[in-house]
Design a protein around this motif. Structure first.
Motif, short mmCIF file in Angstrom:
data_model
loop_
_atom_site.label_atom_id
_atom_site.label_comp_id
_atom_site.label_asym_id
_atom_site.label_seq_id
_atom_site.Cartn_x
_atom_site.Cartn_y
_atom_site.Cartn_z
N ARG A 157 0.38 -26.61 -29.20
CA ARG A 157 1.67 -27.03 -28.66
C ARG A 157 1.55 -26.77 -27.24
NH1 ARG A 157 6.60 -26.30 -32.03
NH2 ARG A 157 7.26 -27.74 -30.71
N THR A 158 1.50 -25.71 -26.27
CA THR A 158 1.43 -24.96 -25.10
C THR A 158 0.55 -25.53 -24.40
OG1 THR A 158 2.29 -22.52 -26.13
CG2 THR A 158 1.39 -22.84 -23.93
N ARG A 175 4.81 -19.25 -24.89
CA ARG A 175 5.33 -20.26 -25.78
C ARG A 175 5.63 -21.79 -25.47
NH1 ARG A 175 3.88 -16.59 -28.79
NH2 ARG A 175 5.10 -15.65 -30.27
N THR A 179 7.81 -24.22 -24.40
CA THR A 179 8.75 -23.70 -23.99
C THR A 179 8.96 -23.29 -22.45
OG1 THR A 179 9.71 -22.12 -25.18
CG2 THR A 179 10.05 -24.22 -25.73
N GLU A 230 4.37 -13.54 -24.90
CA GLU A 230 5.37 -13.84 -25.35
C GLU A 230 4.83 -15.82 -25.27
OE1 GLU A 230 8.63 -11.92 -24.79
OE2 GLU A 230 8.78 -10.06 -25.62
#
Length: 231
Positions: A91-92, A68, A70, A66
């Motif tokens: 993005r990660t 990400r 964030t 999971e």
């Protein structure tokens, strides 16, 4: 440097310990929830080793499936993939200020894919090695940061080759690259695509693609209409 580590098992723990010993900070970890073959979430002995390592050190942890952008905190310098089977997206990766690197137990671009060591043994390779590379959108295809070869000892199995040789090499190469990055040395050597090989995971059913081997002048065969089952 501030390190975020994504990985699994004993190798990820060995890498994390080595980084801490060199004075780096582990600010977050991503690992599978449970060891392979376990299903009891309430049994801490069933947790993946990296998850168990992070818990008593109060290091924030997330399920690697999971992971990400964030989940990666501000201020991360390097993301390290240490036996991570989860894809780390663009993005990660962008959350790392300096680099996102991973270790692959082969002499990339040879033996790309999840079962590199098992294919090394199956193919009877006399020489193998380890590669630290920069993660990109292309699996195992990013530019190289460090690489070292070794001879395959006679009688090696996939397990012994990993445990006794390629895992210790991986710890050392990852530590070397992080040290280089901390000193401002960024190495990026493009992989030679003309030498690239890729093998599927050995646990997957075999592929039937006769259209890939049809001879010139013969009738084309649509392999998508065929199915083959693993024995």
């Amino acid at each position: 440097m501030n390190i975020y580590i994504s990985g699994r098992g004993a190798f990820a723990v060995q890498v994390a310990d080595a980084l801490l010993e060199e004075g780096h900070q582990i600010v977050g970890a991503a690992a599978p929830r449970l060891r392979q073959g376990h299903s009891d979430e309430n049994n801490t002995l069933a947790w993946d080793r990296l998850r168990s390592w992070a818990y008593p050190r109060s290091i924030p942890w997330t399920d690697s499936e999971e992971l990400r952008a964030t989940h990666v905190p501000d201020g991360v310098d390097v993301i390290v993939a240490a036996h991570s089977h989860a894809f780390i997206g663009r993005r990660t990766r962008a959350r790392a200020a300096v680099a996102t690197i991973g270790y692959h137990p082969s002499l990339l671009p040879l033996h790309r894919g999840r079962d590199a060591i098992r294919w090394t043994i199956r193919d009877g390779d006399k020489v193998t090695g380890g590669s630290v590379y920069h993660l990109t959108e292309r699996t195992d295809g990013g530019p190289l940061a460090a690489q070292e070869h070794l001879f395959v000892p006679p009688g090696s199995t996939a397990q012994s080759l990993w445990r006794d040789h390629l895992a210790p090499l991986g710890v050392r190469l990852l530590l070397r690259v992080v040290t280089d990055l901390a000193k401002g040395r960024l190495v990026e050597v493009p992989q030679d695509e003309s030498l690239a090989t890729w093998e599927p995971a050995m646990g997957a059913p075999p592929l039937f693609k006769p259209e890939l081997i049809a001879l010139p002048g013969t009738t084309s065969v649509d392999g998508s209409r065929w199915a083959i089952h693993a024995q």
